[in-house]
Write an enzyme that holds these catalytic residues in place. Structure first.
Site, short mmCIF file in Angstrom:
data_model
loop_
_atom_site.label_atom_id
_atom_site.label_comp_id
_atom_site.label_asym_id
_atom_site.label_seq_id
_atom_site.Cartn_x
_atom_site.Cartn_y
_atom_site.Cartn_z
N ARG A 1 -6.17 -41.87 17.72
CA ARG A 1 -5.04 -41.79 16.79
C ARG A 1 -4.71 -43.16 16.22
O ARG A 1 -4.46 -43.31 15.02
CB ARG A 1 -3.81 -41.22 17.49
N TYR B 1 3.88 -41.79 9.64
CA TYR B 1 2.97 -40.81 10.22
C TYR B 1 3.78 -39.82 11.04
O TYR B 1 4.89 -40.11 11.50
CB TYR B 1 1.89 -41.48 11.07
N PHE C 1 -1.29 -47.27 20.83
CA PHE C 1 -1.14 -47.97 19.55
C PHE C 1 0.34 -48.09 19.15
O PHE C 1 0.79 -49.17 18.75
CB PHE C 1 -1.92 -47.21 18.47
N ASP C 2 1.09 -47.00 19.26
CA ASP C 2 2.50 -47.01 18.87
C ASP C 2 3.28 -48.05 19.67
O ASP C 2 4.04 -48.86 19.11
CB ASP C 2 3.15 -45.65 19.13
N THR C 3 3.10 -48.02 21.00
CA THR C 3 3.85 -48.92 21.86
C THR C 3 3.52 -50.37 21.56
O THR C 3 4.42 -51.21 21.46
CB THR C 3 3.55 -48.61 23.34
#
Length: 462
Positions: free
Chosen positions: A106, A124, A216-218
């Site tokens: 992702r 997103y 990735f988000d964190t």
């Protein structure tokens, strides 16, 4: 509507001042023209959910979003009919783009699409649309207005309404407690699949993010927060997808590895977060005035805290050394050890200097400052011996405390003006004839040897 490529080399220098985006007026159906918002839907083997998700999202944006938009289907290596459905949707719906990547992840899908998108606001959301779409406009509005740099949906706010099982609730809250305890994160919900970022921030921040999967988000949020960027949080209504294919155990292990890696990099100071620095707004009081140093109050507070701890450390060392050597020798040894620790602490905590660059020089300059402190305290001890050769140990400590306080003021001035001058301010406001720093130098040491993005081969269909 093809995706306009962006340069893979991140811009040099600090970020520009945060301004309201200059956007065109809405055209029929809100879908024509250069998009203001690019909403990415990353998918992997989502043939059942993809079409209803995209049609619902497209219809919602066409009805409610006042600016041109685009929906990008980011297919990361699907092996079912996801590609066929995505291609068909891109032909049937205006402002829907399908792009395919050869590898899973992702984070990889988001980074690849965001790195090539020309839209000034990037967002997103998960394909299951667990988040109520009425939160989308509040999510991106602070980015369009220039108020914030990133925006996230949060399921952990008191005003959020969430429907999900106790297992996922416990995992989510435990993960955020880990982030708060280990990385000092202040945002409330790292893994909610509902986020947005300004395009100019993304171009600086994405090359620093290593993860290509769920972490990735964190990592994106932690680095943004540590760099001082503003993160806006929107409470959301969220309904758990019971058919979610996410492997909670594997994701948790991957996230914990990411926490360790990022924490180690932040502790070592190897990330060039200064390239993400923002100037203040357009209030004239916020602008830098020539000859007036900035950050004085914060630096004084940090210096006082470090100084108080260093003084306690020095007195402890002096008392230990004094049991075996003379007062002058104990004073010299204690000052030397505490000076090295004091310089390192002030370098990082007071003046915000990270990384190993110029660290040896800073320590050498700190030793010069130490020499001045040694002269003051040794002179005080010599004066005390001359005045009262039979003085008590408590008197000796009191004289040293007064001498150290006198040396503290001079030490702060020397550290601020000589050892750690405000070079970032001079770089942000160079002299008229000063040449610009080369891009490869401005990018910082962490950029060396890093792959540039996008690296994945992608096919875009419109």
């Amino acid at each position: 509507m093809p995706i306009e490529p962006r340069s893979s080399q991140p811009p040099s220098g600090p970020l520009p001042r945060r301004d309201h985006l200059l956007v065109s007026t809405r055209r029929p159906h809100g879908t024509a023209g250069t998009p203001v918002l690019d909403v990415v839907v990353p998918v992997h083997n989502e043939q059942d959910d993809l079409e209803p998700c995209v049609r619902r999202l497209h219809g919602h944006l066409a009805r409610t979003f006042p600016y041109p938009f685009r929906v990008t289907i980011a297919d990361n290596a699907s092996t079912d009919a996801t590609g066929t459905i995505g291609s068909r949707l891109s032909r049937e719906l205006d402002a829907v783009v399908y792009t395919r990547l050869d590898r899973k992840g992702r984070g990889r899908a988001l980074r690849t699409v965001w790195s090539t998108s020309a839209a000034p606001v990037l967002a997103y959301m998960d394909v299951d649309l667990s988040t109520d779409l009425n939160a989308l406009l509040p999510l991106v509005a602070p980015l369009i207005s220039g108020h914030s740099d990133l925006a996230i949906g949060t399921r952990l706010s008191r005003t959020a309404r969430v429907v999900r099982g106790p297992k996922r609730e416990a995992v989510s809250r435990a993960y955020n407690l880990i982030l708060r305890g280990s990385l000092q994160a202040r945002f409330s919900d790292a893994q909610c699949g509902f986020k947005a970022i300004r395009g100019d921030v993304a171009r600086r921040l994405l090359p620093l993010v290593e993860d290509t999967g769920w972490f990735f988000d964190t990592e994106l949020l932690v680095l943004a927060e540590r760099a001082g960027l503003r993160i806006h949080e929107v409470p959301v209504d969220w309904v758990d997808d019971p058919d979610s294919s996410v492997d909670i155990r594997a994701t948790a292990i991957e996230d914990l590895r990411g926490v360790w890696r990022v924490g180690r990099a932040l502790a070592a100071g190897t990330l060039p977060l200064d390239r993400l620095a923002r100037p203040f707004g357009d209030d004239p009081r916020d602008q830098r005035v020539a000859g007036v140093p900035r950050g004085l109050a914060r630096q004084l507070l940090g210096f006082c805290v470090v100084g108080a701890l260093s003084t306690l450390f020095y007195l402890l060392l002096y008392s230990l050394f004094r049991t075996g050597v003379s007062a002058q020798a104990a004073n010299a040894f204690a000052l030397l050890v505490s000076a090295v620790a004091n310089t390192a602490a002030n370098r990082r905590l007071t003046f915000g200097v990270r990384g190993r660059t110029r660290a040896v020089r800073h320590q050498a300059q700190g030793l010069v400052v130490f020499g001045i402190g040694l002269a003051l305290t040794s002179g005080s001890l010599a004066a005390l011996d001359a005045a009262d050769p039979r003085h008590a140990h408590g008197t000796e400590l009191a004289v040293l405390i007064v001498a150290n306080l006198a040396a503290t003021v001079l030490r702060f001035l020397l550290l601020r003006a000589w050892v750690f001058p405000d070079r970032r301010a001079r770089q942000a406001h160079p002299a008229p004839d000063a040449p610009a720093a080369p891009a490869h130098r401005a990018a910082g040491p962490a950029a060396a040897g890093r792959e540039t993005y996008p690296t994945d081969r992608q096919e875009t269909i419109r």
